[in-house]
Design a protein around this motif. Structure first.
Motif, PDB file in Angstrom:
ATOM      1  N   HIS A   1      -1.888   8.978  -4.491  1.00  0.00           N
ATOM      2  CA  HIS A   1      -3.172   9.074  -4.470  1.00  0.00           C
ATOM      3  C   HIS A   1      -3.782   7.979  -3.512  1.00  0.00           C
ATOM      4  O   HIS A   1      -3.650   6.599  -3.763  1.00  0.00           O
ATOM      5  N   TYR A   2      -4.124   8.517  -2.497  1.00  0.00           N
ATOM      6  CA  TYR A   2      -4.591   7.530  -1.319  1.00  0.00           C
ATOM      7  C   TYR A   2      -5.709   6.726  -1.887  1.00  0.00           C
ATOM      8  O   TYR A   2      -5.856   5.488  -1.556  1.00  0.00           O
ATOM      9  N   GLU A   3      -6.754   7.294  -2.629  1.00  0.00           N
ATOM     10  CA  GLU A   3      -8.049   6.692  -2.953  1.00  0.00           C
ATOM     11  C   GLU A   3      -7.472   5.390  -3.881  1.00  0.00           C
ATOM     12  O   GLU A   3      -8.299   4.804  -4.115  1.00  0.00           O
TER      13      GLU A   3
ATOM     14  N   CYS B   1      -4.786   3.316  -3.474  1.00  0.00           N
ATOM     15  CA  CYS B   1      -3.947   2.357  -2.883  1.00  0.00           C
ATOM     16  C   CYS B   1      -4.425   1.162  -2.419  1.00  0.00           C
ATOM     17  O   CYS B   1      -3.961   0.042  -2.741  1.00  0.00           O
TER      18      CYS B   1
ATOM     19  N   TRP C   1       0.789  -1.164  -0.086  1.00  0.00           N
ATOM     20  CA  TRP C   1      -0.002  -0.095  -0.053  1.00  0.00           C
ATOM     21  C   TRP C   1       0.895   1.297  -0.155  1.00  0.00           C
ATOM     22  O   TRP C   1       0.807   2.072  -0.767  1.00  0.00           O
ATOM     23  N   ASN C   2       1.736   1.211   0.821  1.00  0.00           N
ATOM     24  CA  ASN C   2       2.753   2.546   0.998  1.00  0.00           C
ATOM     25  C   ASN C   2       3.718   2.746  -0.449  1.00  0.00           C
ATOM     26  O   ASN C   2       3.640   3.910  -0.725  1.00  0.00           O
TER      27      ASN C   2
ATOM     28  N   PHE D   1       1.306   4.236  -2.936  1.00  0.00           N
ATOM     29  CA  PHE D   1       1.090   5.660  -2.400  1.00  0.00           C
ATOM     30  C   PHE D   1       2.524   6.521  -2.985  1.00  0.00           C
ATOM     31  O   PHE D   1       2.332   7.551  -3.524  1.00  0.00           O
TER      32      PHE D   1
END
Length: 176
Positions: free
Chosen positions: A33-35, A37, A24-25, A28
């Motif tokens: 874009h957080y959305e 990940c 996940w990191n 990112f």
């Protein structure tokens, strides 16, 4: 659990639990874009599961997953006509410290440094993240990026020089 050829489908859940945050990191850091990940991470683990039996074990599980993450993240960027965005915040790794005050200042400094890293060009940013945040070896980074070890060393060296210059310029500006 170092090499995939030692794994099977029955313990795949442990792979997901162990590497979800790293995947996940890294997604990112590539996309900003957080959305995206969560979707990217799900896609990564779906692809990994789908191809688990065909992986030859020539790298660590972590390196293999990060390579899949890199490919899928770049595909997301292309598909969405990615535009450069400004980072608002960055999740710092969980660390313990003797006091809340020390923890705050340590996290604040760490966030400030990682925020500066995210302002580097992607070619420099990526090697610094893989080296410092994920602690991959030069060989693993080379395998992940599909470049030679000499190129990795050169990129890391140049990225560190650029970071040093950036931090020095900011320090000089603040003292004026």
């Amino acid at each position: 659990m170092r090499y995939i050829n030692q794994l099977d489908y029955s313990n795949y859940r442990r792979i997901v639990e162990r590497y979800w945050k790293d995947v996940w990191n890294y997604a990112f850091f590539i996309t900003k874009h957080y959305e995206w990940c969560d979707d990217i991470a799900q896609d990564v683990f779906f692809q990994a599961y789908k191809h688990l039996s065909t992986f030859r074990g020539q790298s660590t599980v972590k390196t293999w997953l990060l390579k899949i993450t890199r490919n899928i993240s770049f595909n997301y960027k292309k598909a969405a006509f990615f535009k450069k965005v400004t980072l608002i915040g960055l999740v710092a790794p969980n660390q313990t410290s003797p006091s809340a005050e020390e923890q705050f200042f340590k996290n604040d400094l760490s966030d400030q440094i990682w925020e500066r890293v995210l302002h580097l060009k992607p070619v420099w940013r990526e090697v610094l993240i893989l080296d410092a945040a994920y602690q991959l070896s030069t060989k693993e980074i080379a395998h992940l990026l599909g470049i030679g070890e000499g190129a990795v060393k050169s990129r890391i060296h140049r990225a560190r020089l650029k970071m040093s210059k950036m931090l020095k310029e900011e320090a000089d500006y603040e003292t004026e």
